[in-house]
Design a protein around this motif. Structure first.
Motif, PDB file in Angstrom:
ATOM      1  N   ILE A  21      82.918  48.201  65.762  1.00 19.60           N
ATOM      2  CA  ILE A  21      84.139  48.382  66.547  1.00 19.60           C
ATOM      3  C   ILE A  21      84.442  47.102  67.320  1.00 19.60           C
ATOM      4  N   LEU A  22      83.418  46.529  67.875  1.00 24.90           N
ATOM      5  CA  LEU A  22      83.565  45.300  68.650  1.00 24.90           C
ATOM      6  C   LEU A  22      84.062  44.136  67.782  1.00 24.90           C
ATOM      7  N   ARG A  23      83.519  44.011  66.578  1.00 25.53           N
ATOM      8  CA  ARG A  23      83.972  42.938  65.666  1.00 25.53           C
ATOM      9  C   ARG A  23      85.446  43.113  65.321  1.00 25.53           C
ATOM     10  N   HIS A  24      85.879  44.334  65.074  1.00 26.01           N
ATOM     11  CA  HIS A  24      87.302  44.584  64.792  1.00 26.01           C
ATOM     12  C   HIS A  24      88.161  44.218  66.005  1.00 26.01           C
ATOM     13  N   ALA A  25      87.694  44.582  67.186  1.00 21.05           N
ATOM     14  CA  ALA A  25      88.435  44.251  68.409  1.00 21.05           C
ATOM     15  C   ALA A  25      88.508  42.737  68.590  1.00 21.05           C
ATOM     16  N   ARG A  26      87.435  42.052  68.261  1.00 15.16           N
ATOM     17  CA  ARG A  26      87.441  40.582  68.331  1.00 15.16           C
ATOM     18  C   ARG A  26      88.490  40.018  67.386  1.00 15.16           C
ATOM     19  N   ASP A  27      88.532  40.534  66.162  1.00 17.92           N
ATOM     20  CA  ASP A  27      89.492  40.058  65.162  1.00 17.92           C
ATOM     21  C   ASP A  27      90.935  40.295  65.599  1.00 17.92           C
ATOM     22  N   GLU A  28      91.145  41.310  66.437  1.00 19.75           N
ATOM     23  CA  GLU A  28      92.484  41.611  66.954  1.00 19.75           C
ATOM     24  C   GLU A  28      92.777  40.886  68.266  1.00 19.75           C
ATOM     25  N   GLY A  29      91.843  40.072  68.733  1.00 18.23           N
ATOM     26  CA  GLY A  29      92.046  39.300  69.948  1.00 18.23           C
ATOM     27  C   GLY A  29      91.825  40.062  71.243  1.00 18.23           C
ATOM     28  N   VAL A  31      88.822  40.816  72.566  1.00 18.90           N
ATOM     29  CA  VAL A  31      87.603  40.380  73.249  1.00 18.90           C
ATOM     30  C   VAL A  31      87.090  39.109  72.591  1.00 18.90           C
ATOM     31  N   LYS A  32      86.499  38.242  73.383  1.00 13.97           N
ATOM     32  CA  LYS A  32      85.823  37.070  72.848  1.00 13.97           C
ATOM     33  C   LYS A  32      84.325  37.338  72.934  1.00 13.97           C
ATOM     34  N   ILE A  33      83.704  37.470  71.774  1.00  7.02           N
ATOM     35  CA  ILE A  33      82.270  37.723  71.712  1.00  7.02           C
ATOM     36  C   ILE A  33      81.564  36.375  71.627  1.00  7.02           C
ATOM     37  N   ILE A  34      80.680  36.123  72.557  1.00  7.48           N
ATOM     38  CA  ILE A  34      79.853  34.927  72.470  1.00  7.48           C
ATOM     39  C   ILE A  34      78.655  35.228  71.588  1.00  7.48           C
ATOM     40  N   ASP A  35      78.052  36.364  71.793  1.00  7.37           N
ATOM     41  CA  ASP A  35      76.889  36.742  70.995  1.00  7.37           C
ATOM     42  C   ASP A  35      76.584  38.213  71.242  1.00  7.37           C
ATOM     43  N   HIS A  52      71.039  40.041  65.141  1.00  6.26           N
ATOM     44  CA  HIS A  52      72.053  39.503  66.041  1.00  6.26           C
ATOM     45  C   HIS A  52      73.038  38.641  65.286  1.00  6.26           C
ATOM     46  N   GLU A  53      74.200  38.445  65.931  1.00  8.85           N
ATOM     47  CA  GLU A  53      75.263  37.609  65.381  1.00  8.85           C
ATOM     48  C   GLU A  53      75.795  36.788  66.533  1.00  8.85           C
ATOM     49  N   HIS A  54      76.151  35.536  66.258  1.00  6.46           N
ATOM     50  CA  HIS A  54      76.698  34.705  67.325  1.00  6.46           C
ATOM     51  C   HIS A  54      77.898  33.926  66.824  1.00  6.46           C
ATOM     52  N   GLU A  55      78.701  33.496  67.781  1.00  6.49           N
ATOM     53  CA  GLU A  55      79.836  32.636  67.467  1.00  6.49           C
ATOM     54  C   GLU A  55      79.286  31.287  67.033  1.00  6.49           C
ATOM     55  N   SER A  56      79.934  30.645  66.092  1.00  6.79           N
ATOM     56  CA  SER A  56      79.511  29.312  65.719  1.00  6.79           C
ATOM     57  C   SER A  56      79.949  28.338  66.799  1.00  6.79           C
ATOM     58  N   GLY A  57      79.312  27.237  66.853  1.00 10.58           N
ATOM     59  CA  GLY A  57      79.632  26.231  67.860  1.00 10.58           C
ATOM     60  C   GLY A  57      78.427  25.941  68.718  1.00 10.58           C
ATOM     61  N   HIS A  58      78.229  24.679  69.032  1.00 11.40           N
ATOM     62  CA  HIS A  58      77.030  24.271  69.746  1.00 11.40           C
ATOM     63  C   HIS A  58      76.905  24.903  71.126  1.00 11.40           C
ATOM     64  N   ARG A  59      78.001  25.260  71.748  1.00 14.74           N
ATOM     65  CA  ARG A  59      77.959  25.837  73.093  1.00 14.74           C
ATOM     66  C   ARG A  59      77.188  27.162  73.123  1.00 14.74           C
ATOM     67  N   THR A 123      79.957  38.492  76.357  1.00 19.92           N
ATOM     68  CA  THR A 123      81.382  38.254  76.108  1.00 19.92           C
ATOM     69  C   THR A 123      81.915  37.290  77.156  1.00 19.92           C
ATOM     70  N   ASP A 124      83.062  36.709  76.853  1.00 20.19           N
ATOM     71  CA  ASP A 124      83.653  35.757  77.783  1.00 20.19           C
ATOM     72  C   ASP A 124      84.920  36.302  78.408  1.00 20.19           C
ATOM     73  N   GLN A 125      85.641  37.111  77.702  1.00 21.78           N
ATOM     74  CA  GLN A 125      86.875  37.685  78.219  1.00 21.78           C
ATOM     75  C   GLN A 125      87.249  38.872  77.350  1.00 21.78           C
ATOM     76  N   GLY A 126      88.082  39.732  77.861  1.00 24.85           N
ATOM     77  CA  GLY A 126      88.490  40.868  77.053  1.00 24.85           C
ATOM     78  C   GLY A 126      89.515  41.729  77.756  1.00 24.85           C
ATOM     79  N   ASN A 127      90.220  42.516  76.974  1.00 28.10           N
ATOM     80  CA  ASN A 127      91.178  43.486  77.468  1.00 28.10           C
ATOM     81  C   ASN A 127      90.409  44.794  77.644  1.00 28.10           C
ATOM     82  N   LEU A 128      89.914  45.030  78.860  1.00 24.61           N
ATOM     83  CA  LEU A 128      89.036  46.171  79.094  1.00 24.61           C
ATOM     84  C   LEU A 128      89.667  47.505  78.745  1.00 24.61           C
TER      85      LEU A 128
END
Length: 164
Positions: A21-29, A31-35, A52-59, A123-128
């Motif tokens: 559910i979270l991945r679908h919500a991420r795809d719709e903008g 929530v931003k999932i960091i990991d 586990h799954e994480h966002e790509s990117g060195h940060r 997460t970093d941000q989201g539409n609660l």
């Protein structure tokens, strides 16, 4: 603001369902999932299973190691006597600066048992409001977060969840 939450579910498969559910919500903008990491402990299993799954990117690359330390330390260290205290003590040191304290680590260890699952989420941000609607009916319980008391209350209101 980067937010850490741990949601417990009353079924070994439910955290994986929530992750979908979270991945679908991420795809719709929504929530931003960091990991995130899913811990599932099937009935009769000696130990929980984790992925586990994480966002790509060195940060964000450090989160995989973080999950290994936290989840491994919580569920794979001996569960008797002084060894538990020493293991939790090491985890407190490893999680310093994340907003996760000793009490939360002990709660996570006590709450995740055979027949349950958990979603460890950063997460970093989201539409609660919109995100919370998607999680209604999943029989979840917020067992740890780095949010303030007021922020936690807002999150729980949006997600319709309970705390211990």
């Amino acid at each position: 603001m980067t937010t850490f939450t741990v949601w417990k579910f009353d079924d070994p498969q439910r955290a994986e369902q929530a992750a979908g559910i979270l991945r679908h919500a991420r795809d719709e903008g929504l929530v931003k999932i960091i990991d995130y990491a899913v811990v599932s402990w099937p009935q009769g299993a000696a130990a929980p299973e984790t992925h586990h799954e994480h966002e790509s990117g060195h940060r964000y690359t450090g989160w995989g190691a973080f999950w290994g330390i936290v989840i491994g330390g919580l569920f794979l260290v001996p569960v008797a006597g002084a060894a538990v205290g020493a293991g939790i003590g090491a985890l407190v040191k490893a999680t310093e600066g994340t907003g996760i304290d000793r009490q939360q680590l002990e709660t996570i260890r006590a709450e995740i048992t055979e027949g349950t699952s958990a979603l460890f989420l950063v997460t970093d941000q989201g539409n609660l409001d919109r995100l919370g609607e998607r999680f209604h009916g999943l029989h979840k319980q917020l067992i740890a977060t780095n949010l303030t008391e007021g922020e936690r209350d807002i999150l729980l209101e949006a997600f319709g969840g309970a705390t211990p």
